[in-house]
Design a protein around this motif. Structure first.
Motif, PDB file in Angstrom:
ATOM      1  N   THR A  72       0.831  -1.217   0.000  1.00 47.68           N
ATOM      2  CA  THR A  72       0.000   0.000   0.000  1.00 47.68           C
ATOM      3  C   THR A  72       0.862   1.262   0.000  1.00 47.68           C
ATOM      4  OG1 THR A  72      -0.220   0.028   2.415  1.00 47.68           O
ATOM      5  CG2 THR A  72      -1.925  -1.146   1.160  1.00 47.68           C
ATOM      6  N   ARG A  84       2.825   6.354  -2.682  1.00 50.15           N
ATOM      7  CA  ARG A  84       3.914   6.934  -3.482  1.00 50.15           C
ATOM      8  C   ARG A  84       3.432   7.268  -4.894  1.00 50.15           C
ATOM      9  NH1 ARG A  84       9.239   6.150  -1.780  1.00 50.15           N
ATOM     10  NH2 ARG A  84       9.393   5.249   0.305  1.00 50.15           N
ATOM     11  N   ARG A 117      -6.423   9.220   1.731  1.00 54.04           N
ATOM     12  CA  ARG A 117      -6.576   7.939   2.436  1.00 54.04           C
ATOM     13  C   ARG A 117      -7.907   7.287   2.077  1.00 54.04           C
ATOM     14  NH1 ARG A 117      -2.178   7.496   5.220  1.00 54.04           N
ATOM     15  NH2 ARG A 117      -2.817   5.366   5.705  1.00 54.04           N
ATOM     16  N   ARG A 154       0.816   0.892   6.868  1.00 53.71           N
ATOM     17  CA  ARG A 154       0.894   1.522   8.194  1.00 53.71           C
ATOM     18  C   ARG A 154      -0.404   1.335   8.974  1.00 53.71           C
ATOM     19  NH1 ARG A 154       4.779   2.362   5.568  1.00 53.71           N
ATOM     20  NH2 ARG A 154       6.450   3.862   5.836  1.00 53.71           N
ATOM     21  N   ASP A 155      -1.508   1.143   8.223  1.00 53.70           N
ATOM     22  CA  ASP A 155      -2.843   1.120   8.860  1.00 53.70           C
ATOM     23  C   ASP A 155      -3.629  -0.114   8.421  1.00 53.70           C
ATOM     24  OD1 ASP A 155      -3.146   1.806   6.200  1.00 53.70           O
ATOM     25  OD2 ASP A 155      -4.743   3.256   6.561  1.00 53.70           O
ATOM     26  N   ASP A 215       4.138  10.262  10.040  1.00 52.89           N
ATOM     27  CA  ASP A 215       3.228   9.120   9.876  1.00 52.89           C
ATOM     28  C   ASP A 215       2.557   8.756  11.207  1.00 52.89           C
ATOM     29  OD1 ASP A 215       4.105   9.086   7.271  1.00 52.89           O
ATOM     30  OD2 ASP A 215       5.422   7.356   7.505  1.00 52.89           O
ATOM     31  N   ARG A 225       0.067  12.051  12.517  1.00 48.96           N
ATOM     32  CA  ARG A 225      -1.034  12.619  11.736  1.00 48.96           C
ATOM     33  C   ARG A 225      -2.380  12.220  12.327  1.00 48.96           C
ATOM     34  NH1 ARG A 225       0.442   8.452   7.100  1.00 48.96           N
ATOM     35  NH2 ARG A 225      -0.730   6.698   7.923  1.00 48.96           N
TER      36      ARG A 225
HETATM   37  O1   DC Z   1       6.255   1.862   3.062  1.00 46.21           O
HETATM   38  P1   DC Z   1       6.729   3.110   2.291  1.00 46.21           P
HETATM   39  O2   DC Z   1       7.921   3.781   2.920  1.00 46.21           O
HETATM   40  O3   DC Z   1       6.903   2.867   0.838  1.00 46.21           O
HETATM   41  O4   DC Z   1       5.499   4.122   2.447  1.00 46.21           O
HETATM   42  C1   DC Z   1       5.553   5.396   1.892  1.00 46.21           C
HETATM   43  C2   DC Z   1       4.706   6.362   2.696  1.00 46.21           C
HETATM   44  O5   DC Z   1       3.328   6.034   2.541  1.00 46.21           O
HETATM   45  C3   DC Z   1       4.977   6.401   4.191  1.00 46.21           C
HETATM   46  O6   DC Z   1       5.720   7.555   4.522  1.00 46.21           O
HETATM   47  C4   DC Z   1       3.620   6.470   4.828  1.00 46.21           C
HETATM   48  C5   DC Z   1       2.632   6.217   3.740  1.00 46.21           C
HETATM   49  N1   DC Z   1       1.773   5.068   3.979  1.00 46.21           N
HETATM   50  C6   DC Z   1       0.630   5.263   4.693  1.00 46.21           C
HETATM   51  O7   DC Z   1       0.384   6.369   5.155  1.00 46.21           O
HETATM   52  N2   DC Z   1      -0.245   4.236   4.877  1.00 46.21           N
HETATM   53  C7   DC Z   1       0.013   3.029   4.379  1.00 46.21           C
HETATM   54  N3   DC Z   1      -0.863   2.029   4.554  1.00 46.21           N
HETATM   55  C8   DC Z   1       1.212   2.795   3.658  1.00 46.21           C
HETATM   56  C9   DC Z   1       2.092   3.842   3.491  1.00 46.21           C
END
Ligand code: DC
Length: 224
Positions: A37, A42, A111, A134-135, A184, A187
């Motif tokens: 995700t 990105r 989101r 992340r979520d 991250d 927020r």
């Molecule tokens: O895993 P990554 O470093 O490629 O993720 C890039 C950015 O995307 C990270 O700074 C936070 C965001 N992200 C997010 O907010 N929620 C997710 N489920 C995945 C990534």
């Protein structure tokens, strides 16, 4: 939104904790699909930059959020990501995108749009899917039977991420990782948190294969 019918393994944690390699390894080992995700956030950021939208202006970002067509492939051996039909696998890993992705990901409208796409992709993988982000365990797939929260020491994370990026400066990479962690985690919309029911694995002392073994063990334990 309908609940996904197949097995979902949610893998969350900060950048450089070993999420991507672990998730791809677990998916390959168990014959599941794989969704990154972070690559979708990105891809959205790449499009905003290309469209001339200021990534730090949440109102401007929110106004354009519905425009890009984002397509994420789910083969763990060769995950793909395209925006408006353009392959952006490499383009989304540049410093420019990395430096702007946290503010774009903090926009609630971004989101909401990506959550819808993620749930559609998960629902289309009835054989099961490993989803990293992340979520995932807290918001995207809160009913996932296996939830893992990966962390690692900041210095170990920076060494891994710098190597992935083809030998970037480790100190600068660590600084950038910690700056993104702060945004991250701080927020308002879906911050990085350890989801209820998640198992925490600090990957610092383990090899990649050992971490994959640990997660596969959790899947077996869950009878999933
Ligand atoms: O895993 P990554 O470093 O490629 O993720 C890039 C950015 O995307 C990270 O700074 C936070 C965001 N992200 C997010 O907010 N929620 C997710 N489920 C995945 C990534």
């Amino acid at each position: 939104m309908s609940a996904p019918s197949g097995l979902v393994i949610a893998i969350d944690g900060p950048s450089g904790s070993g999420k991507s390699s672990t998730s791809r390894g677990v998916a390959t080992r168990l014959g599941l699909r794989y969704l990154d995700t972070g690559a979708m956030y990105r891809a959205m950021t790449w499009w905003m930059l290309r469209a001339g939208v200021d990534p730090t202006d949440p109102v401007a970002v929110a106004a354009r959020v519905g425009e890009p067509l984002i397509e994420a492939g789910t083969d763990p051996l060769g995950p793909t990501i395209a925006v408006d039909g353009i392959d952006v696998v490499r383009a989304i890993r540049t410093d420019e995108v990395t430096g702007s992705v946290s503010p774009v990901s903090a926009v609630a409208e971004v989101r909401a749009r990506l959550l819808g796409l993620q749930r559609t992709i998960i629902a289309a993988a009835p054989g099961g899917i490993v989803v990293e982000g992340r979520d995932i365990g807290s918001v995207v797939a809160p009913d996932a039977p296996v939830k893992v929260y990966l962390t690692a020491d900041p210095s170990a994370r920076a060494v891994r991420r710098a190597a992935e990026e083809g030998g970037s400066d480790v100190a600068a990479t660590e600084e950038s990782l910690l700056a993104r962690d702060r945004i991250d985690s701080g927020r308002a919309a879906s911050p990085l948190v350890m989801a209820e029911g998640a198992v925490h694995i600090d990957t610092t002392p383990y090899s990649l294969d050992e971490v994959i073994d640990l997660v596969v063990g959790l899947v077996k334990e869950a009878g999933a």
